[in-house]
Design an enzyme around this catalytic site. Sequence first.
Site, short mmCIF file in Angstrom:
data_model
loop_
_atom_site.label_atom_id
_atom_site.label_comp_id
_atom_site.label_asym_id
_atom_site.label_seq_id
_atom_site.Cartn_x
_atom_site.Cartn_y
_atom_site.Cartn_z
N ASP A 1 -9.99 1.09 -3.11
CA ASP A 1 -11.21 1.31 -2.06
C ASP A 1 -12.33 1.42 -2.40
O ASP A 1 -12.89 0.37 -1.08
CB ASP A 1 -10.63 2.37 -1.01
CG ASP A 1 -8.86 2.18 -0.54
OD1 ASP A 1 -8.67 0.89 -1.11
OD2 ASP A 1 -7.93 2.48 -0.21
N ASP B 1 0.72 -1.11 0.30
CA ASP B 1 -0.40 -0.05 0.25
C ASP B 1 0.86 1.22 0.22
O ASP B 1 2.10 0.86 0.52
CB ASP B 1 -0.97 0.09 0.81
CG ASP B 1 -2.49 0.72 1.07
OD1 ASP B 1 -2.34 1.28 0.33
OD2 ASP B 1 -3.19 0.42 1.66
#
Length: 728
Positions: A536, A466
Amino acid sequence: MKANFSIKVFVCATILLLSGTIAHAVEYIPVTTVNTCLLLKVNDKKHLEQTYFGEKIQNMKDMKTVDLETFSAYSTFGANHVFEAALRTIQADGNTSTELIYLSHRTEKKNNDLTHTLISMKDEHYDLFVDIHYNAWQQDDILEQWIEIRNGQRKSIRLTQFASSDLSFNAQQYYVSHFHGDWANEMNLSEQLLTQGIKVIDSKLGVRAHQFTHPCFVLSLNGAAQENTGVVIGGTLAWPGNFRFGFEVDNLNKLRVLSGANPYASEYTLEKGESLKTPELLFTYSNEGTGKMTRNFHRWARKYGIKNGDKERSILLNNWEATYFDFDETKLTRIIDDAAKMGFELFLLDDGWFGKKYPRNGDNAGLGDWQTNAAKLPNGIPYLIDECKKRNIKFGIWVEPEMVNPRSELYEKHPDWVIAQPYRERTEQRNQLILDLSNPDVLEFVYNTVDRILSENPGIEYVKWDCNRYIFNPGSSYLPANKQTHLYFDYSMNLLEIMNKISKKYPDITFMACSGGGGRIDYGTMKHFDEYWISDNNDPLSRIYTQWGAQYFFPTIGLASHVSVSPNHISNRSFSLKTRFDVAMAAKLGMDLQPSQMSPAEYEFSQKAIQTYKEIRKTVLWGDLYRILSPYTSNRVVYMYVDENKSEAVVFNFLIRKEIYPTPPNYVLQGLDPAKRYKLTEINKNPDWSHFGKYEGKTFSGEYLMKVGLNFTIYDEYESLVFRLSEV
């Protein structure tokens, strides 16, 4: 007659010598694939020109019969140049002009599918050397271009512009499509008509540079881009950092397209003997619209552009939306057990598993301290790996190695390791700062972080990498004052080197590029990663748009998509479990919704859907994509995947806006074999009713399906219908 002719030749040669110019024979350099030709020409002044870019013709000799219109193949700032230039340098003596002349070229066949062409040039006065590289991927019609610039002088020079590619066009109209958005709203498609002047699509974020706009473009000539007709050029930069595309239409309506790393705040100094390699631009030519362009990129990517593009992907269950940071060993073991019983193949442990002095119980602490949090996981990561092995599923883990929280042991020891300017506030995003990858010590730390997690926990088979913020106040405590502007470029270059080392050392571990969603999706990154997390936001309606945009350039085999809770945590919209599965199954299926949150009926439906996905997975992930109805022009969205042998296809239908009187109810399929016969079967059926009844179990020829087509209605907003075609 002969004597007079000799005298004339001698006189002409003498005049040329006295003028300081020797005539150079015109030379052609073709860069070709099976179907495409980029033809370059060295003119009589030894300047490199672009003379043709388009469909390849069989008799290449005809291309040299008459003079074609020419453009500079790599424009430089200086004489006779009043528009944007690909290259601008400042010599040690202050000269800001560059005049490149051709030295040599060579073309080498690397293998049956790849040909490499190198064209070498230098400044006609200074020892500034520029090499243009082309890779031509034959079967997939993908061209790849990059530049290497070398300083052969005694003193340093400065590069203020250093594009990777310079392509020119002459058409009546130009339309450009690009992809934009923000967190949870990525990859929106926008198309504009280009007029005189310059349109710039760029990023200045430095890190997570693709959050607002992506390094991809579709250029359409003589009309707006169409799916199956018309000439389009698709381009995408293999670079995770700042990028810039410049589309400049001049006073004569000719277009120049410059592509490369963004030179904004990135002036680059080359010392004696140093060189700079620019990012690669990948581009393709299609005379059959954006559909062929997409399939070119997908086929190429599965072979060369994405890590392990020939290997199957696992269906995973992620704990994130179920627990966020609030978990312990008992809770995770129960989730692992649920995952195995439902048919998942991998469990992914997301953020929150680390931190000793500053436990990672929220996003405000612990980042940078990669020791297992013993309060949550007293038996460590190996215990969870063993629990997965007992149940015959794989284990994956989350990392964000480029970042640090101020509340961390790492920051207490090394506050000088972060990107920041002296005398300026250290601005946080998501309560974190960015580590300075231009610093070799930081570079080593980041590599060792990932390496240590994997080496100390054998059995990790999946890593979610990430990156959750971008740069403010770009400054480095490591770089000298005269090279502070190297930070943006060096960060990305060094990041790719870390990724390269890790992927080579752990070739069998699956890596997902996350970056807060679609903040880092490019082929520079993807050759080290197996999957990409495009957003997301798992809201199915948002995902339809996001996945539609992403798939223009990036293959379905890497497109991770998850079934989430309803109402959705980001949009608060509600969707049926069937629709959530149908959208996720149109990509690489995963799930954040937990089995423990389901009713018995939902549990049974989910188990069946997972099993069905395993049956169609190869067609979805490796099949050719055909877009039929677009969410930008229709209330109904339809697209399909066809396997390589044209023996199976899967067709996805989504209604994104309710229609009382649906139009058009009829559409034709694409990509099938007209001579084959196919049986139609709906999958993920609604247990109570179906709109597909008249087609269920029937067989049709591919010709019928691609000419007559199908006619059935879906009524309700967010309704979905998926069916499978199987050769009989």
